[in-house]
Design a protein around this motif. Structure first.
Motif, short mmCIF file in Angstrom:
data_model
loop_
_atom_site.label_atom_id
_atom_site.label_comp_id
_atom_site.label_asym_id
_atom_site.label_seq_id
_atom_site.Cartn_x
_atom_site.Cartn_y
_atom_site.Cartn_z
N ALA A 50 13.56 38.22 34.67
CA ALA A 50 14.24 39.12 35.46
C ALA A 50 14.16 39.37 36.68
O ALA A 50 14.07 40.54 37.53
CB ALA A 50 13.59 40.69 34.76
N ALA A 53 17.23 40.77 38.64
CA ALA A 53 17.53 42.08 38.06
C ALA A 53 16.52 43.05 39.37
O ALA A 53 17.01 44.15 39.67
CB ALA A 53 17.36 42.71 36.89
N LEU A 54 15.47 42.51 39.75
CA LEU A 54 14.81 43.36 40.59
C LEU A 54 15.00 43.38 41.92
O LEU A 54 14.85 44.12 42.77
CB LEU A 54 13.01 42.60 40.56
CG LEU A 54 12.36 43.00 39.41
CD1 LEU A 54 11.20 42.30 39.06
CD2 LEU A 54 11.99 44.69 39.35
N SER A 116 8.56 47.94 33.24
CA SER A 116 9.19 47.62 31.90
C SER A 116 9.76 49.01 31.20
O SER A 116 10.90 49.14 30.50
CB SER A 116 8.35 47.08 30.90
OG SER A 116 7.29 48.14 30.65
N ILE A 121 13.09 46.96 32.71
CA ILE A 121 13.16 45.55 33.18
C ILE A 121 12.09 44.87 32.24
O ILE A 121 10.93 45.08 32.51
CB ILE A 121 12.79 45.27 34.69
CG1 ILE A 121 13.98 45.75 35.43
CG2 ILE A 121 12.95 43.74 34.87
CD1 ILE A 121 13.89 45.91 36.99
#
Length: 386
Positions: A50, A53-54, A116, A121
């Motif tokens: 991920a 996405a961050l 999370s 995420i």
């Protein structure tokens, strides 16, 4: 004294890196880089699926872990190590360090939970049972603890190096001082006697007085200047012994002498003033002979890395087939007088000989053999000394 290469070796990079104040910033920079690599590895491994996405927020997560582990590491390095570990309070040290690591793990778990649950995420632990997650942290705990303790080991190693260097320097100073003291072998009474006798001869025999003063100046020059070096050539030591015996001969007139030398005396190095106590002892033995003049027979033989010194005191005419009269220095392939014990009464308590035994122990260790009797001395030196 043999040590590992980094000890006392200022040219060693590891030694300078751990000890030199000039490299303090380099040491801390190395630590910071290592902590950044560890923090980056933890974040990227945990969120490997991920990272896109961050976005840039991943750097914030890396920075947070860097601050957490860096704070714990420097807390251990600057506070726990000097306050507890160096004072041998091991249990307290382990308890405090373990407590600090538990706090860091709790904050790390909190960050992972926020990523999370709040940001939605997923990470590699998403879907793990809580028991498995706890077991993962428990398995990481001892490895991380040992890694942080390893940072303290660098401090201990640095302190050990400095302490070992200090002890070696003190030992070297002590040995040098002791050796310099043991090298002062020319008796002051002999110097006063020569000066007094030469003063008397200046009126009746100026040539003899001038010769005595010249020999005395050569002896003092050798002792004051040449002997400042750690080692001298054997042939210069032989020349010194010859001058000393010629001077004693001019003063007393009770003995003659001969020095036979063989081997590569011009290429062999020894510690200076090593044989003069034996020569002084031989001269005293001649003074004790009141019936008949004596002869001092000295031989020096060099074979490979071994120097063999023999000195005998004989009554004139005892086994003597050559001519005497004046002292002579002969370099010959044949040693005229082998070692023959004329007495079994070893002079263990003779002060000057005890001093030379101490010096031989310091400089040659077990690489020498010394035999002393009333009228003969045999010294074998191997390996050139320490």
């Amino acid at each position: 004294m043999k040590t590992i290469p980094i000890i006392g070796n200022d040219s060693s990079f590891l030694y300078r890196f751990l000890v030199s104040p000039r490299l303090r910033l380099a040491r801390h920079a190395t630590l910071i880089v290592a902590l950044l690599v560890i923090a980056s590895n933890l974040v990227l491994f945990t969120l490997r699926d991920a990272t896109g996405a961050l976005g840039n927020r991943i750097y914030l997560l890396i920075f947070n872990l860097f601050v957490l582990y860096g704070s714990l590491f420097y807390f251990n390095l600057l506070y726990l190590t000097p306050r507890y570990l160096l004072k041998q309070k091991y249990l307290t040290y382990i308890l405090y360090l373990s407590g600090g690591l538990i706090v860091v793990f709790a904050l790390q778990a909190t960050q992972e939970y926020i990523v999370s649950s709040v940001l939605h995420i997923p990470n590699i632990f998403t879907g793990y049972p809580k028991v498995a997650l706890v077991m993962d942290y428990l398995s990481s705990f001892p490895l991380t603890l040992l890694s942080i303790i390893g940072g303290s080991m660098t401090v201990l190693l640095r302190l050990w190096i400095l302490e070992n260097q200090r002890v070696m320097q003190l030992e070297k100073i002590r040995l040098q001082s002791e050796i310099e003291h043991l090298k002062e072998q020319i008796s002051p009474s002999m110097l006063f006697r020569v000066l007094h006798y030469s003063g008397e001869q200046a009126l009746v025999n100026p040539g003899k007085a001038s010769k005595m003063l010249m020999k005395l100046s050569q002896i003092l020059r050798y002792q004051l200047y040449d002997c400042n070096r750690e080692k001298v050539l054997l042939n210069t030591e032989i020349k010194f012994l010859t001058n000393y015996l010629e001077l004693e001969q001019l003063v007393s007139g009770k003995f003659d002498f001969r020095i036979n030398a063989s081997g590569e005396t011009g290429r062999t190095f020894i510690f200076p003033l090593l044989f003069i106590p034996f020569i002084q002892y031989a001269v005293k033995q001649t003074e004790a002979q009141k019936v008949q003049p004596c002869s001092i027979e000295i031989s020096l033989e060099v074979e490979s890395d071994t120097v063999l010194f023999n000195c005998q005191v004989k009554r004139r005419g005892q086994g003597d087939e050559g001519t005497r009269g004046q002292g002579s220095l002969q370099h010959t392939a044949d040693i005229a007088q082998p070692f023959i014990s004329s007495s079994t009464n070893t002079l263990v308590n003779y002060q000057e000989l005890n001093k030379i035994r101490q010096r031989l122990d310091l400089q040659y260790g077990e690489q020498y053999q010394l035999e002393v009797t009333d009228q003969s001395i045999r010294l074998e030196l191997k390996g050139g000394g320490k």
